[in-house]
Design an enzyme around this catalytic site. Sequence first.
Site, mmCIF file in Angstrom:
data_model
loop_
_atom_site.group_PDB
_atom_site.id
_atom_site.type_symbol
_atom_site.label_atom_id
_atom_site.label_comp_id
_atom_site.label_asym_id
_atom_site.label_seq_id
_atom_site.Cartn_x
_atom_site.Cartn_y
_atom_site.Cartn_z
ATOM 1 N N TYR A 197 3.694 -6.562 17.070
ATOM 2 C CA TYR A 197 3.897 -5.691 15.893
ATOM 3 C C TYR A 197 4.541 -4.377 16.346
ATOM 4 C CZ TYR A 197 2.740 -1.810 12.867
ATOM 5 O OH TYR A 197 2.834 -0.654 12.130
ATOM 6 N N SER A 205 6.264 3.713 13.213
ATOM 7 C CA SER A 205 4.842 3.948 13.483
ATOM 8 C C SER A 205 4.644 4.717 14.778
ATOM 9 C CB SER A 205 4.115 2.594 13.573
ATOM 10 O OG SER A 205 2.819 2.754 14.112
ATOM 11 N N ARG A 228 -7.703 9.702 16.191
ATOM 12 C CA ARG A 228 -6.443 9.381 15.524
ATOM 13 C C ARG A 228 -6.049 10.501 14.580
ATOM 14 N NH1 ARG A 228 -6.953 6.108 18.799
ATOM 15 N NH2 ARG A 228 -6.662 3.828 18.743
ATOM 16 N N ASP A 267 -6.402 -0.595 22.104
ATOM 17 C CA ASP A 267 -6.578 0.724 21.483
ATOM 18 C C ASP A 267 -6.171 1.838 22.448
ATOM 19 O OD1 ASP A 267 -7.403 0.082 18.997
ATOM 20 O OD2 ASP A 267 -9.528 0.375 19.339
ATOM 21 N N LYS A 272 8.534 -2.583 15.790
ATOM 22 C CA LYS A 272 8.862 -1.221 15.322
ATOM 23 C C LYS A 272 9.834 -0.560 16.302
ATOM 24 C CE LYS A 272 6.432 -1.081 11.572
ATOM 25 N NZ LYS A 272 7.134 -1.162 10.271
ATOM 26 N N ASP A 311 12.299 -12.878 -0.800
ATOM 27 C CA ASP A 311 11.906 -12.829 0.608
ATOM 28 C C ASP A 311 13.132 -12.346 1.387
ATOM 29 O OD1 ASP A 311 10.065 -14.991 2.845
ATOM 30 O OD2 ASP A 311 11.373 -13.290 3.273
ATOM 31 N N TYR A 367 0.832 -1.221 0.000
ATOM 32 C CA TYR A 367 0.000 0.000 0.000
ATOM 33 C C TYR A 367 0.863 1.266 0.000
ATOM 34 C CZ TYR A 367 -3.435 3.331 2.048
ATOM 35 O OH TYR A 367 -4.252 4.409 2.317
HETATM 36 C C1 WQD Z 1 -8.480 3.462 14.049
HETATM 37 C C2 WQD Z 1 -9.635 3.731 14.996
HETATM 38 C C3 WQD Z 1 -10.299 1.805 16.251
HETATM 39 C C4 WQD Z 1 -11.860 -0.510 12.898
HETATM 40 C C5 WQD Z 1 -3.155 0.605 13.556
HETATM 41 C C6 WQD Z 1 -1.734 0.350 13.957
HETATM 42 C C7 WQD Z 1 -0.847 1.370 13.305
HETATM 43 C C8 WQD Z 1 -1.031 1.259 11.831
HETATM 44 C C9 WQD Z 1 -2.487 1.609 11.487
HETATM 45 C C10 WQD Z 1 0.006 -0.341 10.360
HETATM 46 C C11 WQD Z 1 -9.446 3.050 16.349
HETATM 47 C C12 WQD Z 1 -11.419 2.277 15.331
HETATM 48 C C13 WQD Z 1 -11.266 0.464 13.675
HETATM 49 C C14 WQD Z 1 -13.256 -0.749 13.020
HETATM 50 C C15 WQD Z 1 -13.391 0.978 14.679
HETATM 51 N N1 WQD Z 1 -0.699 -0.063 11.425
HETATM 52 N N2 WQD Z 1 -12.029 1.194 14.539
HETATM 53 N N3 WQD Z 1 -13.970 0.009 13.918
HETATM 54 O O1 WQD Z 1 -5.446 0.912 15.487
HETATM 55 O O2 WQD Z 1 -5.168 3.428 15.156
HETATM 56 O O3 WQD Z 1 -3.550 1.852 14.082
HETATM 57 O O4 WQD Z 1 -3.311 0.629 12.158
HETATM 58 O O5 WQD Z 1 0.488 0.353 9.530
HETATM 59 O O6 WQD Z 1 0.496 1.104 13.642
HETATM 60 O O7 WQD Z 1 -1.611 0.475 15.352
HETATM 61 O O8 WQD Z 1 -5.859 1.987 13.236
HETATM 62 O O9 WQD Z 1 -7.705 1.870 11.601
HETATM 63 O O10 WQD Z 1 -7.326 -0.089 13.189
HETATM 64 O O11 WQD Z 1 -8.259 2.043 14.063
HETATM 65 O O12 WQD Z 1 -14.054 1.656 15.475
HETATM 66 O O13 WQD Z 1 -13.848 -1.642 12.350
HETATM 67 O O14 WQD Z 1 -10.817 3.179 14.428
HETATM 68 O O15 WQD Z 1 -10.819 1.399 17.499
HETATM 69 O O16 WQD Z 1 -10.007 3.907 17.340
HETATM 70 P P1 WQD Z 1 -5.064 2.040 14.619
HETATM 71 P P2 WQD Z 1 -7.309 1.385 12.962
#
Ligand code: WQD
Length: 340
Positions: free
Chosen positions: A149, A124, A231, A298, A153, A59, A12
Amino acid sequence: MAKILVTGGTGYIGSHTAVELHNAGYEVVIIDNLSNSNIKILTQLHAITGKWFDFHEIDLQDAKAVQEFAENNTDIDGIIHFAAYKAVGESVEQPLKYYRNNFYSLINLLTSFNRKIDFVFSSSCTVYGQPETLPVTEAAPVQKAESPYGNTKQIAEEILAETAAVTPDLNVIALRYFNPVGAHETALIGELPNGVPANLVPFITQSAIGKRGPITVYGNDYDTPDGSAIRDYIHVVDLAKAHVAAIKKLEKGNAAANYDVFNIGTGKGSSVLEIISAFERVNGEKLEYKIGPRRAGDVVKVYGDVEKSNKELGWKANLDINEMMRSAWEWEKYIKANPF
Ligand code: WQD
């Protein structure tokens, strides 16, 4: 023309960065093992740039293959290292898979490219955990990781800092991303989650297109204005451009130290419910969602202080939430009509 190796370049963020490197006049070489991406992305990249990027299916856990590649590609000036496993939930269930892949890959690259090299690392904001103060700066303490994960990092940053400290020819910048979302304006590349998306925005677009059921909002009882978690969402094209800015800074070679860290975000926080309503408003689509329990691990609120990146990288995010939601939706519609 400087040549940059993009590991994970069919992924991505890697694919969007390959486009921006090309646009900035760099020659791009891609390594990917296609474990979490699709080779058709190369065709898409050609459609966007007119260029067939040099691609090697390797790989990075295979030390011999990485060594051979490095010996056969002595004209690579810089490396942007994306290739890593990154699913938070999966890392909890399979920690050794994450530690092996994410560390073997990094260590093999560093040992094989044991010469003058500029190195940009994909880190991250997860390293901050729940910061004491917001917006969070690069000086904030790294907190105990919530997942293997996140731990990979944090430890990778330490590996790079400690190696750079005794390797004058290794010049490193670690970019701490906030939440990458959206897709290229052509809608020819975007996020391709494997299975049910764990991340919010791809789940939203798949729900909107009918591939998933209603969105579950993980908690609306947080100490935030609307109760849902906050976020710092950043457009993937702005994020890609930050990598070009990091390479340009390393090329200048005037950094005070040969290891540095930068926050890459917008500096603004948005809640889950704000993202949902922004998507509906921008795309004229009604979303179905329900409130569910909080998700383990979270953090409540995190958004970045990006002054250091603005000043020292000469980089600033330009694209807003509306363009993030618009481009994410256009990509979802494209991939439905043109499945890979
Ligand atoms: C964002 C918000 C969820 C899904 C993670 C990793 C970070 C990076 C990005 C890799 C949170 C809420 C989510 C859903 C929801 N990883 N949510 N319903 O957890 O902030 O970050 O992904 O590159 O390193 O930590 O991202 O998009 O999963 O969640 O309410 O179906 O959306 O609780 O508050 P996150 P996210």
